[in-house]
Motif scaffolding. Sequence first.
Motif, PDB file in Angstrom:
ATOM      1  N   HIS A   1     -18.799   1.613  -5.432  1.00  0.00           N
ATOM      2  CA  HIS A   1     -17.996   1.046  -6.515  1.00  0.00           C
ATOM      3  C   HIS A   1     -18.905   0.846  -7.727  1.00  0.00           C
ATOM      4  CE1 HIS A   1     -14.391  -0.509  -4.069  1.00  0.00           C
ATOM      5  NE2 HIS A   1     -15.081   0.323  -3.305  1.00  0.00           N
TER       6      HIS A   1
ATOM      7  N   LEU B   1      -5.072  -0.609  -7.256  1.00  0.00           N
ATOM      8  CA  LEU B   1      -5.847   0.616  -7.073  1.00  0.00           C
ATOM      9  C   LEU B   1      -5.048   1.760  -7.680  1.00  0.00           C
ATOM     10  CD1 LEU B   1      -8.364   1.952  -5.757  1.00  0.00           C
ATOM     11  CD2 LEU B   1      -6.928   2.364  -3.746  1.00  0.00           C
TER      12      LEU B   1
ATOM     13  N   ASP C   1       0.864  -1.186   0.000  1.00  0.00           N
ATOM     14  CA  ASP C   1       0.000   0.000   0.000  1.00  0.00           C
ATOM     15  C   ASP C   1       0.895   1.229   0.000  1.00  0.00           C
ATOM     16  OD1 ASP C   1      -1.857   2.036   0.396  1.00  0.00           O
ATOM     17  OD2 ASP C   1      -3.146   0.754   1.610  1.00  0.00           O
TER      18      ASP C   1
ATOM     19  N   ASP D   1      -4.583  -7.324  -7.870  1.00  0.00           N
ATOM     20  CA  ASP D   1      -5.599  -6.361  -7.458  1.00  0.00           C
ATOM     21  C   ASP D   1      -4.898  -5.016  -7.310  1.00  0.00           C
ATOM     22  OD1 ASP D   1      -7.508  -4.836  -5.825  1.00  0.00           O
ATOM     23  OD2 ASP D   1      -8.542  -6.755  -5.610  1.00  0.00           O
TER      24      ASP D   1
ATOM     25  N   ARG E   1      -9.196  -5.792 -10.771  1.00  0.00           N
ATOM     26  CA  ARG E   1      -8.973  -7.149 -10.245  1.00  0.00           C
ATOM     27  C   ARG E   1      -8.909  -8.099 -11.433  1.00  0.00           C
ATOM     28  NH1 ARG E   1      -8.740  -9.839  -4.943  1.00  0.00           N
ATOM     29  NH2 ARG E   1      -9.180 -12.016  -5.344  1.00  0.00           N
TER      30      ARG E   1
ATOM     31  N   TYR F   1      -9.670   4.065  -9.454  1.00  0.00           N
ATOM     32  CA  TYR F   1     -10.128   2.907 -10.208  1.00  0.00           C
ATOM     33  C   TYR F   1      -9.496   1.657  -9.604  1.00  0.00           C
ATOM     34  CZ  TYR F   1     -11.761   6.204 -13.698  1.00  0.00           C
ATOM     35  OH  TYR F   1     -12.416   7.224 -14.333  1.00  0.00           O
ATOM     36  N   ARG F   2     -10.328   0.655  -9.389  1.00  0.00           N
ATOM     37  CA  ARG F   2      -9.827  -0.620  -8.863  1.00  0.00           C
ATOM     38  C   ARG F   2      -9.893  -1.663  -9.974  1.00  0.00           C
ATOM     39  NH1 ARG F   2     -12.551  -5.040  -5.344  1.00  0.00           N
ATOM     40  NH2 ARG F   2     -10.731  -6.293  -4.782  1.00  0.00           N
TER      41      ARG F   2
END
Length: 200
Positions: A112, A77, A21, A75, A89, A86-87
Amino acid sequence: MKLDRIEVSGFFHFTQPTVLDLRELPSGIIAITGPNGAGKTSVVLDSGLAALYGVFPSRGGVLQDYSTSRDSYLDALWSMTGEGAYRIRVGVDGTKRVADAVLEQILPDGRHQPLNDGKISTFKDAVARLFPSKRSVLASAFAAQNKAGSFVELGQKDRSELFAELADLSHLEKKSQTSKACANIASAAIDKLRVMSDVL
């Protein structure tokens, strides 16, 4: 465009979910150290772009080539100036060599909003609409690692196309094509009016 968080599982030697992170890092200069093969490039540089573009920039091949399980995933971000976050996966079954991918926008209220239906084809279309091309990202931000995408390594044609892309000239080309089409329509209308005028 800024990578805020990346989670990797089932790729290379990351058999368990590994999270980086970047929002939790302190300000100032950060050094990420470790022996060769520890995953510095794989996680920090490659994985965020691999989630977006389906390839690890410092390696050849597709994601399935590096998946070590049936439930591998990336995954990521990403935050975009003025657009929020925007995420992404991407799930990969390394055994069956199939993948799926979801792109969603994180709205200011925390909701989301899915931007595709989970299929790779619609995912690629959504990424192409919202993010810079892989080529421009590699040339502008990644080339220092291993020359992947380096501007000086490209041929003249590729350099010209990349420069036009980075300078955002494509919208001018589209306007030019639209103007030419309008001019052709107007010219045809004028010719038709002249014929009608001659008849009168």
